[in-house]
Design an enzyme around this catalytic site. Structure first.
Site, PDB file in Angstrom:
ATOM      1  N   THR A 197     -36.062 -44.996-111.028  1.00  0.00           N
ATOM      2  CA  THR A 197     -36.246 -44.577-109.633  1.00  0.00           C
ATOM      3  C   THR A 197     -35.200 -45.185-108.694  1.00  0.00           C
ATOM      4  O   THR A 197     -35.135 -44.838-107.525  1.00  0.00           O
ATOM      5  CB  THR A 197     -37.658 -44.934-109.122  1.00  0.00           C
ATOM      6  OG1 THR A 197     -37.872 -46.331-109.318  1.00  0.00           O
ATOM      7  CG2 THR A 197     -38.722 -44.154-109.856  1.00  0.00           C
ATOM      8  N   GLY A 198     -34.356 -46.097-109.212  1.00  0.00           N
ATOM      9  CA  GLY A 198     -33.258 -46.634-108.396  1.00  0.00           C
ATOM     10  C   GLY A 198     -32.167 -45.588-108.255  1.00  0.00           C
ATOM     11  O   GLY A 198     -32.165 -44.577-108.968  1.00  0.00           O
TER      12      GLY A 198
ATOM     13  N   GLN B  22     -28.870 -45.575-109.036  1.00  0.00           N
ATOM     14  CA  GLN B  22     -28.091 -45.364-110.263  1.00  0.00           C
ATOM     15  C   GLN B  22     -28.912 -44.694-111.357  1.00  0.00           C
ATOM     16  O   GLN B  22     -28.447 -43.781-112.024  1.00  0.00           O
ATOM     17  CB  GLN B  22     -27.608 -46.732-110.789  1.00  0.00           C
ATOM     18  CG  GLN B  22     -26.314 -47.198-110.187  1.00  0.00           C
ATOM     19  CD  GLN B  22     -25.368 -47.635-111.297  1.00  0.00           C
ATOM     20  OE1 GLN B  22     -25.785 -48.148-112.323  1.00  0.00           O
ATOM     21  NE2 GLN B  22     -24.104 -47.409-111.093  1.00  0.00           N
TER      22      GLN B  22
ATOM     23  N   LYS C 124     -44.454 -47.495-110.214  1.00  0.00           N
ATOM     24  CA  LYS C 124     -44.152 -46.104-109.838  1.00  0.00           C
ATOM     25  C   LYS C 124     -44.572 -45.106-110.909  1.00  0.00           C
ATOM     26  O   LYS C 124     -44.087 -43.965-110.925  1.00  0.00           O
ATOM     27  CB  LYS C 124     -42.660 -45.961-109.509  1.00  0.00           C
ATOM     28  CG  LYS C 124     -42.253 -46.867-108.347  1.00  0.00           C
ATOM     29  CD  LYS C 124     -41.087 -46.354-107.557  1.00  0.00           C
ATOM     30  CE  LYS C 124     -40.882 -47.206-106.308  1.00  0.00           C
ATOM     31  NZ  LYS C 124     -39.568 -47.072-105.708  1.00  0.00           N
TER      32      LYS C 124
ATOM     33  N   THR D 235     -26.522 -52.603-116.397  1.00  0.00           N
ATOM     34  CA  THR D 235     -26.586 -53.635-115.352  1.00  0.00           C
ATOM     35  C   THR D 235     -25.430 -54.628-115.447  1.00  0.00           C
ATOM     36  O   THR D 235     -25.116 -55.114-116.529  1.00  0.00           O
ATOM     37  CB  THR D 235     -27.904 -54.423-115.498  1.00  0.00           C
ATOM     38  OG1 THR D 235     -28.979 -53.492-115.544  1.00  0.00           O
ATOM     39  CG2 THR D 235     -28.092 -55.400-114.349  1.00  0.00           C
ATOM     40  N   GLU D 236     -24.814 -54.922-114.276  1.00  0.00           N
ATOM     41  CA  GLU D 236     -23.757 -55.940-114.261  1.00  0.00           C
ATOM     42  C   GLU D 236     -24.288 -57.234-113.655  1.00  0.00           C
ATOM     43  O   GLU D 236     -25.362 -57.256-113.074  1.00  0.00           O
ATOM     44  CB  GLU D 236     -22.521 -55.434-113.506  1.00  0.00           C
ATOM     45  CG  GLU D 236     -22.791 -54.959-112.110  1.00  0.00           C
ATOM     46  CD  GLU D 236     -21.559 -54.456-111.384  1.00  0.00           C
ATOM     47  OE1 GLU D 236     -20.437 -54.665-111.857  1.00  0.00           O
ATOM     48  OE2 GLU D 236     -21.724 -53.868-110.306  1.00  0.00           O
TER      49      GLU D 236
ATOM     50  N   TYR E  65     -12.692 -44.173-119.278  1.00  0.00           N
ATOM     51  CA  TYR E  65     -12.744 -42.782-118.777  1.00  0.00           C
ATOM     52  C   TYR E  65     -11.331 -42.213-118.769  1.00  0.00           C
ATOM     53  O   TYR E  65     -11.078 -41.081-119.184  1.00  0.00           O
ATOM     54  CB  TYR E  65     -13.312 -42.695-117.352  1.00  0.00           C
ATOM     55  CG  TYR E  65     -14.581 -43.457-117.068  1.00  0.00           C
ATOM     56  CD1 TYR E  65     -15.379 -43.974-118.086  1.00  0.00           C
ATOM     57  CD2 TYR E  65     -14.997 -43.645-115.748  1.00  0.00           C
ATOM     58  CE1 TYR E  65     -16.538 -44.680-117.793  1.00  0.00           C
ATOM     59  CE2 TYR E  65     -16.165 -44.345-115.452  1.00  0.00           C
ATOM     60  CZ  TYR E  65     -16.920 -44.870-116.474  1.00  0.00           C
ATOM     61  OH  TYR E  65     -18.063 -45.562-116.176  1.00  0.00           O
TER      62      TYR E  65
ATOM     63  N   GLU F 188      -8.761 -55.888-123.781  1.00  0.00           N
ATOM     64  CA  GLU F 188      -8.128 -56.478-122.616  1.00  0.00           C
ATOM     65  C   GLU F 188      -7.925 -57.969-122.865  1.00  0.00           C
ATOM     66  O   GLU F 188      -8.453 -58.516-123.824  1.00  0.00           O
ATOM     67  CB  GLU F 188      -8.935 -56.204-121.342  1.00  0.00           C
ATOM     68  CG  GLU F 188     -10.387 -56.610-121.413  1.00  0.00           C
ATOM     69  CD  GLU F 188     -11.183 -56.170-120.168  1.00  0.00           C
ATOM     70  OE1 GLU F 188     -11.897 -57.026-119.628  1.00  0.00           O
ATOM     71  OE2 GLU F 188     -11.089 -54.997-119.761  1.00  0.00           O
TER      72      GLU F 188
ATOM     73  N   HIS G 229     -13.177 -58.815-114.592  1.00  0.00           N
ATOM     74  CA  HIS G 229     -14.169 -59.156-115.604  1.00  0.00           C
ATOM     75  C   HIS G 229     -14.202 -60.664-115.789  1.00  0.00           C
ATOM     76  O   HIS G 229     -13.156 -61.303-115.862  1.00  0.00           O
ATOM     77  CB  HIS G 229     -13.805 -58.549-116.962  1.00  0.00           C
ATOM     78  CG  HIS G 229     -14.292 -57.149-117.120  1.00  0.00           C
ATOM     79  ND1 HIS G 229     -13.831 -56.332-118.121  1.00  0.00           N
ATOM     80  CD2 HIS G 229     -15.181 -56.420-116.429  1.00  0.00           C
ATOM     81  CE1 HIS G 229     -14.422 -55.161-118.028  1.00  0.00           C
ATOM     82  NE2 HIS G 229     -15.239 -55.193-116.999  1.00  0.00           N
TER      83      HIS G 229
END
Lengths: 377, 294
Positions: B17-18, B20, B43, B97-98, B159, B209, B247
C-alpha cells in the site's frame, strides 16, 4: 558513517563495563585545572585533543601534565588549534598509567564472509595496517552464537596472557561484542589495549556507527562531520554529494550509473567536479532539486544522465526546463541532458526546444558535455 | 527455463500500500507476473490494482499460495518483514528496500541460510525473466526475451546495459540485480552457477563496481567452474581512492577493491571485459558468434 570522538566512545565503554583510565572531557583550560586539582583526574595525566584524525601523538595533540597548572597550560595549548583540518573543541584528561604492554583488539565486518570479524594482536599501539598478517588473529563470529569460550581462550593465547589477565580479556571481549551489536557499529577498536598490573585498560576508543542505523540512535543526531553547506543540503535531501577536482557537474541516478558516467567523461578528457547521485529514483521533483543544488556549485557545464524507471522522460524533462528558468541569467551554464526510459523521444524534443543538448547515447552525450565545458574531446 | 523465477512464480508484495509498492505492483503485473497478494499490517481487506491485501504473510500465503516475496517495507521494519515471510514458508525474497543496517542484514542472511531461503538484495532492482515473471523494479521497457543472462551489482546501470542489449536486437533470459550494499543475500559466486545451469542462457553479462572483492571471487569461481562465455564491466575505474561513490560498498580503501584488480582477475579468468558500458552489446554479439550461437 558516524565516527565518534574518543571520549564518546569511552562513554559507551564505561556504560558497558570496559575498564578505562580515570578521566574527564573538558572544554576550557580552567576546567582542566579544576579537574586536576579536585583529584577527578589523578596526576600525572595525559591531555588528548578530541579529533577524529589519527597520528595525534606525533602531531603534538597529546601532551602530559604533572600539576594542575601544567594541565591548564597543556589544555590551553591544544584547545582551538587546527589538527589535520579539524578544530580542537574538546580535550580529554586522563590519569597516566604504568603500561607494561600494548595490545590491539577490534570488531568489524568481513563483507565476503558476511560475518563480524574479531581481530586481536599482541602488537598494539601501532596502526594495524603496519602489523604483519601472521601477528594478527582473525576470528569470524557467527551473529547467532557470538563469541564462544574457546575463541576467547584462543584470543588470550594470541596475546600471551594467562590467569587473571586472561579472565579480564575474556570478559572484555564479551562486552566489546555487545557494544558492536548494540551500537550498530561498523568498527569498534581498542588500540592500544594496555596491560596495567595484571589487568587490561582501554587507552583509546574508536567507534564508528553505521549511517543506516542512525534511526536507532537519536543520541548521535548532533554529530556532524565537517560538511560544506552544499553537502549539508544534499544530505538533507537524500542526495549523495561528492566533490571531485574537475569542472563538469554530473547528476545521475544510482551509484553504478554515476560511476560509469564519470568513467566515460574522463575517457574523453573531461574532468568531473561535483557529482550528485539521486539514488535509484527518477522522481521529477528530486531531479529538479538536484539541478538547483548543482547550479549553486557553479560548474562550467553540467551532464545529467538519468535512467528513468517508472516516471516518463517527458515529465522529468519538463521539470528540468522549469528549473533552468529559476537559475539567474548570469549564472547559467551549458547543459547536456540524457534521460532514458519511457517516452524518451518526447523528452528529447522538450529539452532540445529549451536549448538543452539532448542525445540518446552515452558516448555522444559525454563528448558533448566535455566540449561544452571547454575541453576538446 | 529461467533463473529463480518462472511462469509459476506467485508473487507477494510486502508493503503493497506504500507508493513504491503500489507503483511496482502495477508494473510487475504489466510485465506478466502473477502478483497474487500484498501485505500491510492493519490494511487487510483492501485491494491494490485488484490484488488482495492481507494483514500478515501467513494469511496471504494460506489464501493465495504466494511463493516469492518482493519487499518494499521501510528500512526500520524490513528485517521483521523478511523474518515473517520466511516463517510463513516463503523461500525467495527480493528486498528492494534501501538503507537497511548491515547488522539487520546479517541476521536476515544467516536466518535465510538456516531456513533454506534465498535473499536477493537488499537495495536491489530484483529479478526479471522476460516473458515469464518479474519480481522487483527493473523498468519493463528495457527487456525482450532472449538468451543473454545478466547479473549485476548496480541498479540503474543495469537498466542502461540491459536496454543496450535490446537495442542491438538481442534479448535476455534472466536478469538479476544483486544490490551494492556491504552485506548482500546473493553474490556473483552464488548467482553464476544458476546461469551456467540454465539451458536458456548462452552468454553471461556481469556488471560489477569498485569496492569489496566480490568480482575477484567471481573471477576465481568462473575460471574453474564455468563453461559459458562471460562479458564483464566494472564501473568506477576513474574513481579516486577513499571517496565513497554512493553505494556504501563502492569505495577504494587501503588499496583494495580497485577497478584494475577486478579487471585483471576477470581477464585472467578468460572473461571479455568492456571498458565502457556501451561496448557490452558488441562484445556479447561477438562471443555468441565465436561460440556458434548466432
Amino acid at each position: 558513517m558516524v565516527k565518534l570522538a574518543e571520549w564518546r566512545g569511552k562513554e559507551i565503554f564505561r556504560k558497558n563495563g570496559i575498564p578505562l583510565p580515570r578521566g574527564r572531557v573538558i572544554r576550557s583550560p580552567e576546567e582542566a585545572r579544576a579537574a586536576a586539582e579536585s583529584g577527578d583526574v589523578p596526576l600525572p595525566c595525559v591531555v588528548k585533543a578530541q579529533v577524529l584524525a589519527g597520528g595525534r601523538g606525533k602531531g603534538g595533540a597529546v601532551r602530559f601534565a604533572n600539576s594542575p597548572a601544567e594541565a591548564e597550560a597543556a589544555a590551553r595549548a591544544i584547545l582551538g588549534t587546527e589538527f589535520k583540518g579539524e578544530t580542537v573543541r574538546e580535550v580529554l584528561l586522563e590519569e597516566k598509567l604504568p603500561i607494561a604492554k600494548e595490545f590491539y583488539v577490534s570488531l568489524t565486518l568481513d563483507r565476503s564472509a558476511r560475518l563480524p570479524l574479531l581481530m586481536v594482536s599482541a602488537q598494539g599501539g601501532v596502526e594495524i595496517e603496519n602489523v604483519a598478517e601472521e601477528a594478527i588473529l582473525r576470528l569470524p563470529i557467527h551473529p547467532f552464537i557470538g563469541l564462544a569460550a574457546y575463541e576467547r581462550r584462543k584470543a588470550a593465547r594470541q596475546l600471551g596472557v594467562a590467569g587473571p589477565t586472561a579472565k579480564a580479556l575474556e570478559s572484555l571481549l564479551d562486552r566489546l561484542w555487545w557494544v558492536f551489536q548494540k551500537e550498530d557499529a561498523e568498527l569498534v577498536e581498542i588500540n592500544p589495549l594496555a596491560l596495567v598490573g595484571d589487568g587490561l585498560v582501554a587507552l583509546d576508543a574508536k567507534v564508528i556507527v553505521e549511517d543506516d542505523a542512525t534511526f536507532r540512535h537519536p543520541e548521535y543526531a548532533d554529530i556532524r562531520d565537517d560538511r560544506t553547506p552544499l553537502e549539508e543540503v544534499a544530505r538533507e535531501e537524500g542526495i549523495a554529494f561528492v566533490q571531485l577536482d574537475g569542472n563538469i557537474g554530473v547528476i545521475a541516478n544510482g551509484a553504478g550509473l554515476t560511476m560509469a558516467t564519470l568513467d566515460v567523461l574522463q575517457k574523453f578528457g573531461g574532468r568531473p567536479g561535483v557529482f550528485l547521485d539521486l539514488g535509484g529514483t527518477d522522481d521529477p521533483s528530486k531531479v529538479t532539486q538536484a539541478f538547483l543544488l548543482m547550479a549553486r556549485a557553479k560548474p562550467a557545464s553540467v551532464f545529467l544522465n538519468i535512467f528513468g524507471g517508472v516516471t516518463r522522460c517527458d515529465t522529468v524533462a519538463r521539470g528540468l526546463v522549469d528549473a533552468m528558468k529559476q537559475v539567474p541569467e548570469g549564472e547559467r551554464f551549458p547543459l547536456v541532458a540524457r534521460i532514458r526510459g519511457n517516452n524518451e523521444t518526447e523528452g528529447i524534443a522538450i529539452l532540445r526546444s529549451a536549448g538543452v543538448i539532448s542525445l540518446r547515447e552515452l558516448e555522444e552525450s559525454a563528448r558533448a558535455a566535455v566540449a561544452s565545458a571547454g575541453g576538446r574531446p | 527455463m529461467s533463473v529463480l523465477v518462472d511462469g509459476d512464480t506467485r508473487v507477494l508484495v510486502q508493503g503493497i500500500t506504500g507508493h513504491q509498492g503500489t507503483v511496482h505492483t502495477v508494473q510487475m503485473k504489466a510485465f506478466g507476473s502473477k502478483v497474487v497478494a500484498g501485505t500491510t499490517p492493519g490494511k487487510g481487506g483492501q485491494t491494490v490494482d485488484g490484488v488482495p491485501v492481507f494483514d500478515s504473510v501467513e494469511e496471504a500465503v494460506a489464501t493465495t499460495g504466494a511463493n516469492a516475496s518482493c519487499i518494499f517495507v521501510p528500512a526500520p521494519f524490513a528485517r521483521d518483514a523478511f523474518l515473517e515471510a520466511v516463517d510463513a514458508g516463503i523461500r525467495l525474497a527480493v528486498v528492494v528496500t534501501e538503507h537497511i543496517p548491515f547488522h539487520d542484514m546479517l541476521t536476515m542472511y544467516h536466518y535465510a541460510r538456516l531456513r533454506g531461503a534465498r535473499i536477493i538484495g537488499p537495495n536491489c532492482p530484483g529479478i526479471a525473466a522476460p516473458g515469464k515473471a518479474k519480481v522487483g523494479i527493473i523498468p519493463n521497457v528495457v527487456f525482450r526475451p532472449g538468451r543473454v543472462g545478466v547479473v549485476s551489482r548496480s541498479g540503474t546501470l543495469t537498466y542502461e546495459i540491459v536496454s543496450g542489449i535490446k537495442d542491438v536486437g538481442l534479448g535476455q533470459s534472466t536478469c538479476i540485480g544483486l544490490g551494492g550494499d556491504p552485506v548482500v543475500g546473493t553474490s556473483f559466486v552464488d548467482a553464476l552457477p544458476w546461469f551456467e545451469e540454465d539451458p536458456d542462457t548462452d552468454v553471461i553479462v556481469m556488471v560489477g563496481e569498485i569496492g569489496g572483492t566480490a568480482e575477484e571471487e567471481a573471477a576465481e569461481y568462473l575460471h574453474h567452474h564455468l563453461d559459458k562465455p562471460v562479458v564483464a564491466y566494472i564501473a568506477g575505474r576513474s574513481a579516486p581512492p577513499g571517496k565513497r561513490m554512493g553505494h556504501a560498498g563502492a569505495i577504494i580503501a587501503r588499496g583494495r577493491g580497485t577497478a584494475e584488480s577486478k579487471v585483471r582477475a576477470l581477464e585472467g579468468a578468460g572473461v571479455r571485459v568492456a571498458q565502457f558500458p556501451y561496448e557490452i552489446p558488441g562484445l556479447v554479439a561477438q562471443l555468441l558468434q565465436e561460440h556458434g550461437r548466432r
